[in-house]
Design a protein around this motif. Structure first.
Motif, PDB file in Angstrom:
ATOM      1  N   GLY A   1      35.791  27.169  44.510  1.00 58.56           N
ATOM      2  CA  GLY A   1      34.786  28.202  44.411  1.00 58.56           C
ATOM      3  C   GLY A   1      35.348  29.611  44.319  1.00 58.56           C
ATOM      4  O   GLY A   1      36.547  29.838  44.178  1.00 58.56           O
ATOM      5  N   ILE A   2      34.436  30.589  44.407  1.00 58.19           N
ATOM      6  CA  ILE A   2      34.761  32.004  44.258  1.00 58.19           C
ATOM      7  C   ILE A   2      34.429  32.709  45.554  1.00 58.19           C
ATOM      8  O   ILE A   2      33.291  32.650  46.023  1.00 58.19           O
ATOM      9  CB  ILE A   2      33.948  32.630  43.112  1.00 58.19           C
ATOM     10  N   THR A   3      35.401  33.368  46.143  1.00 53.67           N
ATOM     11  CA  THR A   3      35.178  34.097  47.382  1.00 53.67           C
ATOM     12  C   THR A   3      35.582  35.556  47.218  1.00 53.67           C
ATOM     13  O   THR A   3      36.447  35.873  46.384  1.00 53.67           O
ATOM     14  CB  THR A   3      35.985  33.506  48.544  1.00 53.67           C
ATOM     15  N   PRO A   4      34.996  36.469  48.001  1.00 49.83           N
ATOM     16  CA  PRO A   4      35.402  37.880  47.931  1.00 49.83           C
ATOM     17  C   PRO A   4      36.885  38.079  48.190  1.00 49.83           C
ATOM     18  O   PRO A   4      37.531  38.898  47.526  1.00 49.83           O
ATOM     19  CB  PRO A   4      34.546  38.537  49.024  1.00 49.83           C
ATOM     20  N   ASP A   5      37.442  37.347  49.149  1.00 47.97           N
ATOM     21  CA  ASP A   5      38.873  37.491  49.466  1.00 47.97           C
ATOM     22  C   ASP A   5      39.738  37.134  48.261  1.00 47.97           C
ATOM     23  O   ASP A   5      40.731  37.813  47.971  1.00 47.97           O
ATOM     24  CB  ASP A   5      39.251  36.604  50.651  1.00 47.97           C
ATOM     25  N   PHE A   6      39.375  36.049  47.574  1.00 49.70           N
ATOM     26  CA  PHE A   6      40.153  35.631  46.406  1.00 49.70           C
ATOM     27  C   PHE A   6      40.070  36.670  45.295  1.00 49.70           C
ATOM     28  O   PHE A   6      41.086  37.063  44.707  1.00 49.70           O
ATOM     29  CB  PHE A   6      39.640  34.281  45.895  1.00 49.70           C
ATOM     30  N   VAL A   7      38.848  37.141  45.016  1.00 48.33           N
ATOM     31  CA  VAL A   7      38.664  38.130  43.949  1.00 48.33           C
ATOM     32  C   VAL A   7      39.392  39.425  44.295  1.00 48.33           C
ATOM     33  O   VAL A   7      40.063  40.023  43.451  1.00 48.33           O
ATOM     34  CB  VAL A   7      37.162  38.409  43.713  1.00 48.33           C
ATOM     35  N   ARG A   8      39.287  39.847  45.552  1.00 48.65           N
ATOM     36  CA  ARG A   8      39.956  41.075  45.987  1.00 48.65           C
ATOM     37  C   ARG A   8      41.464  40.976  45.813  1.00 48.65           C
ATOM     38  O   ARG A   8      42.116  41.904  45.316  1.00 48.65           O
ATOM     39  CB  ARG A   8      39.606  41.359  47.447  1.00 48.65           C
ATOM     40  N   ALA A   9      42.023  39.849  46.212  1.00 44.63           N
ATOM     41  CA  ALA A   9      43.475  39.660  46.101  1.00 44.63           C
ATOM     42  C   ALA A   9      43.925  39.684  44.641  1.00 44.63           C
ATOM     43  O   ALA A   9      44.951  40.296  44.300  1.00 44.63           O
ATOM     44  CB  ALA A   9      43.875  38.341  46.758  1.00 44.63           C
ATOM     45  N   GLN A  10      43.168  39.035  43.761  1.00 42.01           N
ATOM     46  CA  GLN A  10      43.526  38.990  42.350  1.00 42.01           C
ATOM     47  C   GLN A  10      43.392  40.373  41.706  1.00 42.01           C
ATOM     48  O   GLN A  10      44.247  40.790  40.915  1.00 42.01           O
ATOM     49  CB  GLN A  10      42.636  37.983  41.619  1.00 42.01           C
ATOM     50  N   LEU A  11      42.324  41.092  42.036  1.00 40.78           N
ATOM     51  CA  LEU A  11      42.146  42.436  41.478  1.00 40.78           C
ATOM     52  C   LEU A  11      43.217  43.398  42.005  1.00 40.78           C
ATOM     53  O   LEU A  11      43.728  44.239  41.255  1.00 40.78           O
ATOM     54  CB  LEU A  11      40.755  42.966  41.816  1.00 40.78           C
ATOM     55  N   ASN A  12      43.558  43.268  43.286  1.00 34.93           N
ATOM     56  CA  ASN A  12      44.607  44.125  43.849  1.00 34.93           C
ATOM     57  C   ASN A  12      45.947  43.865  43.168  1.00 34.93           C
ATOM     58  O   ASN A  12      46.744  44.790  42.957  1.00 34.93           O
ATOM     59  CB  ASN A  12      44.736  43.893  45.348  1.00 34.93           C
ATOM     60  N   ARG A  13      46.196  42.616  42.827  1.00 31.92           N
ATOM     61  CA  ARG A  13      47.431  42.283  42.105  1.00 31.92           C
ATOM     62  C   ARG A  13      47.462  42.982  40.753  1.00 31.92           C
ATOM     63  O   ARG A  13      48.478  43.556  40.362  1.00 31.92           O
ATOM     64  CB  ARG A  13      47.530  40.767  41.916  1.00 31.92           C
ATOM     65  N   ALA A  14      46.329  42.964  40.063  1.00 30.32           N
ATOM     66  CA  ALA A  14      46.252  43.619  38.750  1.00 30.32           C
ATOM     67  C   ALA A  14      46.331  45.138  38.878  1.00 30.32           C
ATOM     68  O   ALA A  14      46.960  45.814  38.062  1.00 30.32           O
ATOM     69  CB  ALA A  14      44.957  43.218  38.048  1.00 30.32           C
ATOM     70  N   LYS A  15      45.713  45.675  39.931  1.00 33.67           N
ATOM     71  CA  LYS A  15      45.729  47.126  40.140  1.00 33.67           C
ATOM     72  C   LYS A  15      47.138  47.633  40.431  1.00 33.67           C
ATOM     73  O   LYS A  15      47.534  48.716  39.980  1.00 33.67           O
ATOM     74  CB  LYS A  15      44.813  47.497  41.312  1.00 33.67           C
ATOM     75  N   SER A  16      47.885  46.861  41.208  1.00 34.37           N
ATOM     76  CA  SER A  16      49.215  47.297  41.638  1.00 34.37           C
ATOM     77  C   SER A  16      50.275  47.150  40.553  1.00 34.37           C
ATOM     78  O   SER A  16      51.371  47.700  40.676  1.00 34.37           O
ATOM     79  CB  SER A  16      49.640  46.514  42.881  1.00 34.37           C
ATOM     80  N   ASP A  17      49.969  46.417  39.502  1.00 33.09           N
ATOM     81  CA  ASP A  17      50.908  46.222  38.391  1.00 33.09           C
ATOM     82  C   ASP A  17      50.642  47.300  37.343  1.00 33.09           C
ATOM     83  O   ASP A  17      49.644  47.258  36.630  1.00 33.09           O
ATOM     84  CB  ASP A  17      50.727  44.831  37.788  1.00 33.09           C
ATOM     85  N   SER A  18      51.544  48.260  37.248  1.00 31.63           N
ATOM     86  CA  SER A  18      51.337  49.393  36.334  1.00 31.63           C
ATOM     87  C   SER A  18      51.330  48.979  34.872  1.00 31.63           C
ATOM     88  O   SER A  18      50.808  49.707  34.021  1.00 31.63           O
ATOM     89  CB  SER A  18      52.416  50.456  36.561  1.00 31.63           C
ATOM     90  N   SER A  19      51.892  47.806  34.564  1.00 35.91           N
ATOM     91  CA  SER A  19      51.917  47.350  33.173  1.00 35.91           C
ATOM     92  C   SER A  19      50.595  46.701  32.767  1.00 35.91           C
ATOM     93  O   SER A  19      50.340  46.503  31.586  1.00 35.91           O
ATOM     94  CB  SER A  19      53.076  46.380  32.945  1.00 35.91           C
ATOM     95  N   VAL A  20      49.743  46.355  33.752  1.00 36.04           N
ATOM     96  CA  VAL A  20      48.421  45.811  33.448  1.00 36.04           C
ATOM     97  C   VAL A  20      47.485  46.963  33.110  1.00 36.04           C
ATOM     98  O   VAL A  20      47.213  47.822  33.943  1.00 36.04           O
ATOM     99  CB  VAL A  20      47.857  45.001  34.639  1.00 36.04           C
ATOM    100  N   LYS A  21      46.995  46.969  31.895  1.00 35.57           N
ATOM    101  CA  LYS A  21      46.137  48.060  31.428  1.00 35.57           C
ATOM    102  C   LYS A  21      44.656  47.671  31.410  1.00 35.57           C
ATOM    103  O   LYS A  21      43.789  48.544  31.351  1.00 35.57           O
ATOM    104  CB  LYS A  21      46.564  48.486  30.017  1.00 35.57           C
TER     105      LYS A  21
END
Length: 310
Positions: free
Chosen positions: A65-85
């Motif tokens: 399933g989909i949980t807020p913790d999972f989505v938050r962790a995945q989005l934070n990973r993308a946010k912290s990667d400067s090469s992800v635009k």
């Protein structure tokens, strides 16, 4: 003897150097033919599949399933990667918890990088709720989406309790404290209807804001019915009809980049991928083994109802 020692030391150094270089190569090299060290522009792809829940409380026969913790962790990973635009969310969900859907939608709204939702076979109810705040939505012609509404279901478990030989005795402080463990009174139905109407209004407001639609226009669509991707586009609920690559191209366009490297984030941990079970599924199996499948079913029903669901 000294010569043999030197040979052994040489072999150890060679092996160490080899593994060091191999490790550096794995860290730098990507399957897309680029090097992370070169900071190539990337589009991160996050898969959100299954029912939406506040935590990983899946049952014996349900997916992670989909949980807020999972989505938050995945989005934070993308946010912290400067090469992800830019980010593409692959949403395939029939909906779920009201609170969890709202928390996930807020995480998406607070993400500054462009987000494109690519809808799978179904992105309905809560699945649509978490899609609405995205910058753009791409759906397939046959995608089932919409289902804007709220549902609560109350179940009479007295027959199951009797089968299991369970008798309940209730001591309460507060007239309506036990309203979910018995048949509702007419007053309680009205009380719960007012709660449902409030959550329904929140859903309509979220869609109107996310899709730049008039509230009254959304109300006309908020009948709980499902729409095909083609219908949803005509109604303004999605932006484009297309496939996965179309969503990638649109995300790249929003970010102003050309030929991006696509990085798909894994949806499950290594353990879950290998054994195809989440931690909660394993716990459910253990409970079923020791207490029986009826107990697990009853426990699951008690947890699922009567929580309002998008």
């Amino acid at each position: 003897m000294k010569k043999k020692t030197k040979i052994i030391i040489g072999i150890i150094i060679a092996v160490a150097v080899f593994f060091y270089l191999a490790t550096i190569g794995v860290l730098l090299f990507t399957v897309d033919g680029g090097f992370k060290g070169l900071k190539k522009d990337k589009v991160a792809v996050i898969s959100l599949s299954g029912s939406i829940a506040d935590s990983g409380g899946e049952g014996l026969m349900t997916s992670a399933g989909i949980t807020p913790d999972f989505v938050r962790a995945q989005l934070n990973r993308a946010k912290s990667d400067s090469s992800v635009k830019a980010i593409v969310l692959r949403v395939d969900s029939p909906g779920g918890s009201v609170g969890a859907s709202q928390e996930i939608a807020q995480e998406i709204k607070e993400t500054e990088k462009p987000i494109v939702v690519f809808m799978g076979d179904m992105a309905a109810s809560g699945g649509y709720y978490i899609s609405a705040p995205a910058d753009k939505i791409v759906a397939k012609k046959g995608t089932l989406t919409g289902s804007i509404g709220v549902i609560s279901q109350f179940m009479d478990l007295s027959g199951l309790y009797e089968k299991l030989g369970i008798k309940t005795e209730t001591i309460k402080s507060g007239e309506h404290k036990d309203m979910f463990s018995r048949e509702l009174t007419e007053e309680e139905r009205e009380l719960w209807q007012s709660v449902s109407d409030e959550l329904y209004g929140q859903f309509i407001k979220e869609v109107a804001e996310g899709r730049n639609l008039d509230v009254e226009e959304v109300k006309k669509l908020a009948t709980g019915e499902l729409f095909s991707g083609t219908q949803a586009k005509k109604l303004g609920l999605v932006d484009e009809l297309g496939g996965y690559q179309d969503a990638i191209d649109l995300a790249a366009e929003l970010a102003g980049i050309e030929e991006p490297v696509v990085e798909e984030y894994p949806a499950r941990t290594f353990f879950e991928s290998v054994f195809s079970f989440t931690g909660s599924e394993i716990r459910s199996l253990i409970k079923a083994k020791f207490f029986g499948s009826d107990y697990v079913m009853l426990e699951s029903l008690k947890e699922s109802f009567p929580v309002p669901r998008y």
